[in-house]
Write a protein that holds these residues in place. Structure first.
Motif, PDB file in Angstrom:
ATOM      1  N   ARG A 151       0.834  -1.211   0.000  1.00 37.59           N
ATOM      2  CA  ARG A 151       0.000   0.000   0.000  1.00 37.59           C
ATOM      3  C   ARG A 151       0.862   1.251   0.000  1.00 37.59           C
ATOM      4  NH1 ARG A 151      -3.383  -2.584   4.514  1.00 37.59           N
ATOM      5  NH2 ARG A 151      -4.427  -4.187   3.302  1.00 37.59           N
ATOM      6  N   LEU A 152       1.957   1.195   0.720  1.00 34.65           N
ATOM      7  CA  LEU A 152       2.877   2.326   0.725  1.00 34.65           C
ATOM      8  C   LEU A 152       3.432   2.562  -0.681  1.00 34.65           C
ATOM      9  CD1 LEU A 152       4.252   4.467   2.456  1.00 34.65           C
ATOM     10  CD2 LEU A 152       6.034   2.795   2.974  1.00 34.65           C
ATOM     11  N   GLU A 153       3.772   1.493  -1.372  1.00 39.11           N
ATOM     12  CA  GLU A 153       4.266   1.628  -2.742  1.00 39.11           C
ATOM     13  C   GLU A 153       3.171   2.135  -3.684  1.00 39.11           C
ATOM     14  OE1 GLU A 153       6.780  -0.808  -6.141  1.00 39.11           O
ATOM     15  OE2 GLU A 153       6.278  -1.823  -4.270  1.00 39.11           O
ATOM     16  N   ILE A 154       1.950   1.681  -3.483  1.00 40.35           N
ATOM     17  CA  ILE A 154       0.830   2.179  -4.288  1.00 40.35           C
ATOM     18  C   ILE A 154       0.684   3.684  -4.099  1.00 40.35           C
ATOM     19  CG2 ILE A 154      -1.698   2.183  -4.504  1.00 40.35           C
ATOM     20  CD1 ILE A 154      -1.517  -0.903  -3.860  1.00 40.35           C
ATOM     21  N   LEU A 155       0.735   4.148  -2.857  1.00 37.56           N
ATOM     22  CA  LEU A 155       0.635   5.586  -2.595  1.00 37.56           C
ATOM     23  C   LEU A 155       1.779   6.337  -3.258  1.00 37.56           C
ATOM     24  CD1 LEU A 155      -0.452   5.542   1.162  1.00 37.56           C
ATOM     25  CD2 LEU A 155      -1.888   6.039  -0.844  1.00 37.56           C
ATOM     26  N   ASP A 156       2.971   5.765  -3.206  1.00 44.90           N
ATOM     27  CA  ASP A 156       4.118   6.393  -3.853  1.00 44.90           C
ATOM     28  C   ASP A 156       3.910   6.485  -5.359  1.00 44.90           C
ATOM     29  OD1 ASP A 156       6.635   7.563  -4.106  1.00 44.90           O
ATOM     30  OD2 ASP A 156       7.667   5.631  -4.194  1.00 44.90           O
ATOM     31  N   LEU A 157       3.431   5.416  -5.973  1.00 45.55           N
ATOM     32  CA  LEU A 157       3.161   5.439  -7.420  1.00 45.55           C
ATOM     33  C   LEU A 157       2.098   6.477  -7.773  1.00 45.55           C
ATOM     34  CD1 LEU A 157       3.199   1.602  -8.061  1.00 45.55           C
ATOM     35  CD2 LEU A 157       4.838   3.253  -8.983  1.00 45.55           C
ATOM     36  N   LEU A 158       1.071   6.567  -6.947  1.00 45.15           N
ATOM     37  CA  LEU A 158       0.003   7.534  -7.213  1.00 45.15           C
ATOM     38  C   LEU A 158       0.456   8.974  -6.972  1.00 45.15           C
ATOM     39  CD1 LEU A 158      -3.095   5.632  -5.788  1.00 45.15           C
ATOM     40  CD2 LEU A 158      -2.471   5.985  -8.196  1.00 45.15           C
ATOM     41  N   SER A 159       1.569   9.146  -6.284  1.00 41.42           N
ATOM     42  CA  SER A 159       2.085  10.507  -6.093  1.00 41.42           C
ATOM     43  C   SER A 159       2.559  11.099  -7.418  1.00 41.42           C
ATOM     44  CB  SER A 159       3.221  10.523  -5.059  1.00 41.42           C
ATOM     45  OG  SER A 159       4.393   9.940  -5.584  1.00 41.42           O
ATOM     46  N   CYS A 160       2.756  10.246  -8.422  1.00 39.20           N
ATOM     47  CA  CYS A 160       3.146  10.712  -9.762  1.00 39.20           C
ATOM     48  C   CYS A 160       1.937  11.150 -10.582  1.00 39.20           C
ATOM     49  CB  CYS A 160       3.888   9.609 -10.502  1.00 39.20           C
ATOM     50  SG  CYS A 160       5.406   9.094  -9.692  1.00 39.20           S
ATOM     51  N   GLY A 161       0.737  10.802 -10.121  1.00 35.94           N
ATOM     52  CA  GLY A 161      -0.486  11.169 -10.831  1.00 35.94           C
ATOM     53  C   GLY A 161      -1.474  10.017 -10.867  1.00 35.94           C
ATOM     54  N   GLU A 162      -2.608  10.279 -11.464  1.00 38.76           N
ATOM     55  CA  GLU A 162      -3.699   9.312 -11.543  1.00 38.76           C
ATOM     56  C   GLU A 162      -3.294   8.107 -12.392  1.00 38.76           C
ATOM     57  OE1 GLU A 162      -8.349  10.084 -11.962  1.00 38.76           O
ATOM     58  OE2 GLU A 162      -7.292  10.420 -13.850  1.00 38.76           O
ATOM     59  N   LEU A 163      -3.636   6.910 -11.921  1.00 34.93           N
ATOM     60  CA  LEU A 163      -3.328   5.674 -12.634  1.00 34.93           C
ATOM     61  C   LEU A 163      -4.517   4.724 -12.579  1.00 34.93           C
ATOM     62  CD1 LEU A 163       0.238   4.977 -11.169  1.00 34.93           C
ATOM     63  CD2 LEU A 163      -0.277   5.786 -13.485  1.00 34.93           C
ATOM     64  N   CYS A 164      -4.590   3.833 -13.566  1.00 30.04           N
ATOM     65  CA  CYS A 164      -5.608   2.778 -13.543  1.00 30.04           C
ATOM     66  C   CYS A 164      -4.968   1.511 -12.984  1.00 30.04           C
ATOM     67  CB  CYS A 164      -6.174   2.540 -14.937  1.00 30.04           C
ATOM     68  SG  CYS A 164      -5.025   1.777 -16.097  1.00 30.04           S
ATOM     69  N   ALA A 165      -5.800   0.510 -12.739  1.00 31.83           N
ATOM     70  CA  ALA A 165      -5.326  -0.746 -12.153  1.00 31.83           C
ATOM     71  C   ALA A 165      -4.263  -1.403 -13.030  1.00 31.83           C
ATOM     72  CB  ALA A 165      -6.496  -1.695 -11.926  1.00 31.83           C
ATOM     73  N   ASP A 166      -4.447  -1.391 -14.348  1.00 29.95           N
ATOM     74  CA  ASP A 166      -3.458  -2.001 -15.245  1.00 29.95           C
ATOM     75  C   ASP A 166      -2.094  -1.334 -15.097  1.00 29.95           C
ATOM     76  OD1 ASP A 166      -5.308  -3.811 -16.239  1.00 29.95           O
ATOM     77  OD2 ASP A 166      -5.793  -2.583 -17.990  1.00 29.95           O
ATOM     78  N   ASP A 167      -2.086  -0.017 -14.969  1.00 33.64           N
ATOM     79  CA  ASP A 167      -0.819   0.701 -14.776  1.00 33.64           C
ATOM     80  C   ASP A 167      -0.157   0.284 -13.465  1.00 33.64           C
ATOM     81  OD1 ASP A 167      -1.211   2.169 -17.130  1.00 33.64           O
ATOM     82  OD2 ASP A 167      -2.210   3.805 -16.071  1.00 33.64           O
TER      83      ASP A 167
END
Length: 106
Positions: free
Chosen positions: A18-34
């Motif tokens: 979840r921490l990594e997911i939050l980090d990835l989303l800090s770059c902007g909006e993403l879909c599940a496939d991304d």
């Protein structure tokens, strides 16, 4: 914010995925496939993590056609950060004055 609520946020954020997911989303909006490109787990596992993050309002979801899009809820993350920052301060502005529960010792 109560200590219980802050603890709930921290428990959820403490999960490495979840921490990594939050980090990835800090770059902007993403879909599940991304998001799945970065992990070695299944789509149902990702869905579980996203539901947990959305239920506590750390992320915002929206539909774009048949895709579900995810982005950070920056307001909630900022609020959590403020309370964490207060814990690290050695000054008159102690955390117990900001969180509703308990009295400060004099």
């Amino acid at each position: 914010m109560t200590y219980d609520k802050l603890s709930d946020y921290l428990k959820i954020i403490a999960n490495p995925s979840r921490l990594e997911i939050l980090d990835l989303l800090s770059c902007g909006e993403l879909c599940a496939d991304d998001l799945l490109k970065y992990f070695e787990f299944s789509q149902p596992t990702l869905s579980h993590h996203m539901k947990v993050l959305a239920d506590i309002e750390l992320i915002i979801t929206r539909r774009d056609g048949n895709k579900k899009m995810y982005k950070l809820n920056n307001e909630v993350l900022k609020e959590v950060g403020i309370y964490i920052d207060l814990l690290a301060r050695d000054n008159e502005e102690c955390v117990c004055k900001s969180i509703s529960k308990g009295d400060c010792a004099s």
